[in-house]
Scaffold this active site. Structure first.
Site, PDB file in Angstrom:
ATOM      1  N   ARG A  78     -10.862  30.857 -28.325  1.00  0.00           N
ATOM      2  CA  ARG A  78     -11.261  32.268 -28.220  1.00  0.00           C
ATOM      3  C   ARG A  78     -11.277  32.671 -26.741  1.00  0.00           C
ATOM      4  O   ARG A  78     -11.225  31.826 -25.847  1.00  0.00           O
ATOM      5  CB  ARG A  78     -12.640  32.495 -28.853  1.00  0.00           C
ATOM      6  CG  ARG A  78     -13.725  31.582 -28.313  1.00  0.00           C
ATOM      7  CD  ARG A  78     -15.082  31.863 -28.968  1.00  0.00           C
ATOM      8  NE  ARG A  78     -16.058  30.844 -28.588  1.00  0.00           N
ATOM      9  CZ  ARG A  78     -16.323  29.765 -29.314  1.00  0.00           C
ATOM     10  NH1 ARG A  78     -15.698  29.555 -30.457  1.00  0.00           N
ATOM     11  NH2 ARG A  78     -17.212  28.878 -28.894  1.00  0.00           N
ATOM     12  N   SER A 105     -20.229  33.519 -17.337  1.00  0.00           N
ATOM     13  CA  SER A 105     -20.006  34.823 -17.960  1.00  0.00           C
ATOM     14  C   SER A 105     -21.284  35.650 -17.957  1.00  0.00           C
ATOM     15  O   SER A 105     -22.387  35.107 -17.767  1.00  0.00           O
ATOM     16  CB  SER A 105     -19.509  34.628 -19.398  1.00  0.00           C
ATOM     17  OG  SER A 105     -20.540  34.099 -20.202  1.00  0.00           O
ATOM     18  N   ARG A 110     -26.973  18.144 -19.816  1.00  0.00           N
ATOM     19  CA  ARG A 110     -25.824  19.060 -19.741  1.00  0.00           C
ATOM     20  C   ARG A 110     -25.362  19.301 -18.299  1.00  0.00           C
ATOM     21  O   ARG A 110     -24.169  19.375 -18.023  1.00  0.00           O
ATOM     22  CB  ARG A 110     -26.190  20.410 -20.363  1.00  0.00           C
ATOM     23  CG  ARG A 110     -26.338  20.398 -21.871  1.00  0.00           C
ATOM     24  CD  ARG A 110     -26.777  21.782 -22.363  1.00  0.00           C
ATOM     25  NE  ARG A 110     -25.867  22.822 -21.925  1.00  0.00           N
ATOM     26  CZ  ARG A 110     -24.718  23.120 -22.547  1.00  0.00           C
ATOM     27  NH1 ARG A 110     -24.382  22.493 -23.649  1.00  0.00           N
ATOM     28  NH2 ARG A 110     -23.933  24.071 -22.075  1.00  0.00           N
ATOM     29  N   ARG A 122     -28.439  31.728 -21.358  1.00  0.00           N
ATOM     30  CA  ARG A 122     -28.726  30.282 -21.514  1.00  0.00           C
ATOM     31  C   ARG A 122     -30.151  29.986 -21.031  1.00  0.00           C
ATOM     32  O   ARG A 122     -30.752  30.819 -20.333  1.00  0.00           O
ATOM     33  CB  ARG A 122     -27.707  29.470 -20.701  1.00  0.00           C
ATOM     34  CG  ARG A 122     -26.325  29.555 -21.323  1.00  0.00           C
ATOM     35  CD  ARG A 122     -25.389  28.523 -20.753  1.00  0.00           C
ATOM     36  NE  ARG A 122     -24.109  28.615 -21.442  1.00  0.00           N
ATOM     37  CZ  ARG A 122     -23.165  27.705 -21.393  1.00  0.00           C
ATOM     38  NH1 ARG A 122     -23.338  26.614 -20.670  1.00  0.00           N
ATOM     39  NH2 ARG A 122     -22.047  27.865 -22.052  1.00  0.00           N
ATOM     40  N   TRP A 153     -19.280  17.106 -22.928  1.00  0.00           N
ATOM     41  CA  TRP A 153     -18.891  15.917 -22.156  1.00  0.00           C
ATOM     42  C   TRP A 153     -20.154  15.107 -21.810  1.00  0.00           C
ATOM     43  O   TRP A 153     -20.178  13.879 -21.937  1.00  0.00           O
ATOM     44  CB  TRP A 153     -18.152  16.349 -20.878  1.00  0.00           C
ATOM     45  CG  TRP A 153     -17.644  15.221 -20.034  1.00  0.00           C
ATOM     46  CD1 TRP A 153     -16.404  14.660 -20.090  1.00  0.00           C
ATOM     47  CD2 TRP A 153     -18.363  14.531 -19.001  1.00  0.00           C
ATOM     48  NE1 TRP A 153     -16.308  13.653 -19.157  1.00  0.00           N
ATOM     49  CE2 TRP A 153     -17.493  13.550 -18.474  1.00  0.00           C
ATOM     50  CE3 TRP A 153     -19.653  14.628 -18.465  1.00  0.00           C
ATOM     51  CZ2 TRP A 153     -17.861  12.689 -17.450  1.00  0.00           C
ATOM     52  CZ3 TRP A 153     -20.029  13.775 -17.447  1.00  0.00           C
ATOM     53  CH2 TRP A 153     -19.141  12.814 -16.950  1.00  0.00           C
ATOM     54  N   HIS A 167     -21.667  19.728 -15.758  1.00  0.00           N
ATOM     55  CA  HIS A 167     -21.278  20.765 -14.788  1.00  0.00           C
ATOM     56  C   HIS A 167     -20.921  20.116 -13.445  1.00  0.00           C
ATOM     57  O   HIS A 167     -19.951  20.508 -12.802  1.00  0.00           O
ATOM     58  CB  HIS A 167     -22.401  21.787 -14.599  1.00  0.00           C
ATOM     59  CG  HIS A 167     -22.787  22.519 -15.856  1.00  0.00           C
ATOM     60  ND1 HIS A 167     -21.841  22.999 -16.737  1.00  0.00           N
ATOM     61  CD2 HIS A 167     -24.004  22.859 -16.387  1.00  0.00           C
ATOM     62  CE1 HIS A 167     -22.472  23.608 -17.759  1.00  0.00           C
ATOM     63  NE2 HIS A 167     -23.775  23.525 -17.558  1.00  0.00           N
ATOM     64  N   LEU A 196      -3.077  29.923  -1.075  1.00  0.00           N
ATOM     65  CA  LEU A 196      -3.584  30.027  -2.456  1.00  0.00           C
ATOM     66  C   LEU A 196      -4.811  30.930  -2.420  1.00  0.00           C
ATOM     67  O   LEU A 196      -5.636  30.804  -1.518  1.00  0.00           O
ATOM     68  CB  LEU A 196      -3.992  28.641  -2.982  1.00  0.00           C
ATOM     69  CG  LEU A 196      -4.689  28.634  -4.345  1.00  0.00           C
ATOM     70  CD1 LEU A 196      -3.667  28.777  -5.478  1.00  0.00           C
ATOM     71  CD2 LEU A 196      -5.488  27.359  -4.574  1.00  0.00           C
ATOM     72  N   ASP A 208     -14.307  24.917 -20.145  1.00  0.00           N
ATOM     73  CA  ASP A 208     -15.287  24.777 -21.231  1.00  0.00           C
ATOM     74  C   ASP A 208     -15.426  23.318 -21.648  1.00  0.00           C
ATOM     75  O   ASP A 208     -14.471  22.547 -21.572  1.00  0.00           O
ATOM     76  CB  ASP A 208     -14.843  25.645 -22.424  1.00  0.00           C
ATOM     77  CG  ASP A 208     -16.001  25.968 -23.349  1.00  0.00           C
ATOM     78  OD1 ASP A 208     -17.165  25.657 -23.011  1.00  0.00           O
ATOM     79  OD2 ASP A 208     -15.746  26.539 -24.440  1.00  0.00           O
TER      80      ASP A 208
HETATM   81  C1  IPE Z   1     -17.015  30.708 -21.676  1.00  0.00           C
HETATM   82  O1  IPE Z   1     -17.605  29.522 -22.109  1.00  0.00           O
HETATM   83  C2  IPE Z   1     -17.548  31.097 -20.350  1.00  0.00           C
HETATM   84  C3  IPE Z   1     -17.179  30.210 -19.240  1.00  0.00           C
HETATM   85  C4  IPE Z   1     -16.330  29.233 -19.291  1.00  0.00           C
HETATM   86  C5  IPE Z   1     -17.826  30.513 -17.982  1.00  0.00           C
HETATM   87  P1  IPE Z   1     -18.839  29.533 -23.134  1.00  0.00           P
HETATM   88  O2  IPE Z   1     -19.071  28.122 -23.490  1.00  0.00           O
HETATM   89  O3  IPE Z   1     -19.975  30.275 -22.558  1.00  0.00           O
HETATM   90  O4  IPE Z   1     -18.225  30.367 -24.331  1.00  0.00           O
HETATM   91  P2  IPE Z   1     -18.653  30.455 -25.860  1.00  0.00           P
HETATM   92  O5  IPE Z   1     -20.104  30.794 -25.883  1.00  0.00           O
HETATM   93  O6  IPE Z   1     -18.399  29.107 -26.480  1.00  0.00           O
HETATM   94  O7  IPE Z   1     -17.770  31.489 -26.460  1.00  0.00           O
HETATM   95  C1  IPE Z   2     -18.543  25.363 -19.543  1.00  0.00           C
HETATM   96  O1  IPE Z   2     -19.117  24.323 -20.259  1.00  0.00           O
HETATM   97  C2  IPE Z   2     -19.361  25.792 -18.358  1.00  0.00           C
HETATM   98  C3  IPE Z   2     -19.977  27.120 -18.484  1.00  0.00           C
HETATM   99  C4  IPE Z   2     -19.819  27.934 -19.496  1.00  0.00           C
HETATM  100  C5  IPE Z   2     -20.834  27.548 -17.417  1.00  0.00           C
HETATM  101  P1  IPE Z   2     -20.260  24.581 -21.344  1.00  0.00           P
HETATM  102  O2  IPE Z   2     -21.580  24.538 -20.647  1.00  0.00           O
HETATM  103  O3  IPE Z   2     -19.983  25.822 -22.101  1.00  0.00           O
HETATM  104  O4  IPE Z   2     -20.080  23.301 -22.251  1.00  0.00           O
HETATM  105  P2  IPE Z   2     -20.165  23.243 -23.833  1.00  0.00           P
HETATM  106  O5  IPE Z   2     -19.253  24.280 -24.385  1.00  0.00           O
HETATM  107  O6  IPE Z   2     -21.595  23.502 -24.195  1.00  0.00           O
HETATM  108  O7  IPE Z   2     -19.727  21.853 -24.167  1.00  0.00           O
HETATM  109 MG    MG Z   3     -18.969  26.219 -23.829  1.00  0.00          MG
END
Ligand code: IPE
Ligand code: IPE
Ligand code: MG
Length: 240
Positions: free
Chosen positions: A193, A61, A29, A67, A21, A33, A127, A16
């Site tokens: 969480r 998820s 964004r 998104r 970042w 990734h 692994l 996450d």
């Molecule tokens: C959780 O991250 C899902 C993944 C890392 C793939 P999110 O960024 O989607 O989670 P929430 O929305 O903050 O709970």
């Molecule tokens: C985790 O980073 C990657 C995925 C959930 C796919 P985020 O995209 O959730 O990054 P933040 O939480 O918005 O910074």
């Molecule tokens: Mg996130």
């Protein structure tokens, strides 16, 4: 190598903070990734070096389908690119690659490349790398219950045997059947969480939360998490 014999068998990572970042740097964004892929590579290498047998990552998820469409498309195409780019490494390092989640929502093209890579690497056991894609814990438990109900409906002997069902019998219906439950679950970016991840399988996992954003989580941070895990006292409800 970490100075401990207490190495977790299965380490799972909720990656996450990619978006934050990128935002901190005034970037899109998606750049977060892309950078996050380097962290997956680094952690995979460290896991092999430390003797971890299963490394799983929460890549997307069921909720992430909500998104913006452009981000979903970018993440899915990144997944396809990574599979193609990493396959030689899987062969070189004897890594078994698996994807677990709701396959019905994946494109036919992505699914074909996933299935081909899973087949090509199923002989390896140094692994096992598991990517949770289009996954959610509640979905997993529901699909398991549905499979079980359908089996019982079509076979009276199966319905009868439900009376003596053990918890481990239910494990077999989850998408993680045969995979040991995670010993350690790491979540980056300061969120504390579970976000509908491995709800059933995390029953006795140790959790490690770090403020480090996923693209900055590399080998030293992975080793730090393993060191923290080595100091934990897992009691499973018993008295020690
Ligand atoms: C959780 O991250 C899902 C993944 C890392 C793939 P999110 O960024 O989607 O989670 P929430 O929305 O903050 O709970
Ligand atoms: C985790 O980073 C990657 C995925 C959930 C796919 P985020 O995209 O959730 O990054 P933040 O939480 O918005 O910074
Ligand atoms: Mg996130």
């Amino acid at each position: 190598m970490t100075d401990s014999t207490n190495v977790p068998v299965h380490v799972s990572m909720i990656m996450d903070g990619n978006g934050r970042w990128a935002k901190e740097r005034g970037l899109e964004r998606v750049r977060g990734h892309y950078e996050g892929v380097e962290s997956v590579r680094a952690c995979t290498e460290a896991a092999v070096e430390e003797g971890v047998k299963y490394l799983s990552i929460f890549a997307f998820s069921e909720e992430n389908w909500n998104r913006p469409e452009a981000e979903v498309i970018a993440l899915m195409s990144l997944m396809a690119k990574c599979i193609a780019a990493e396959t030689p490494t899987f062969h070189k390092n004897h890594i078994r690659f698996r994807v677990l989640g709701n396959r019905e929502r994946l494109s036919a093209e992505l699914l074909a490349s996933i299935e081909a890579t899973e087949k090509a690497t199923e002989c390896y056991d140094r692994l096992t790398m598991i990517v949770f894609l289009s996954y959610s814990g509640k979905w997993d438990i529901m699909q398991a219950a549905r499979k079980m109900a359908l089996e019982a409906a079509s076979d009276p002997s199966k319905a009868e045997s439900l009376k003596d069902m053990k918890l481990s019998d239910f494990d077999k219906y989850l998408v993680t059947a045969g995979v040991p439950d995670p010993d350690l679950i790491i979540r980056t970016s300061g969120e504390t969480r579970i976000s509908n991840y491995l709800l059933w399988q995390a029953a006795y996992s140790e959790f490690y939360f770090t403020p480090v954003l996923w693209p900055d989580f590399r080998k030293p941070q992975f080793r730090e998490a393993l060191e923290a895990y080595a100091k934990r006292d897992r009691r499973y409800g018993k008295v020690k």
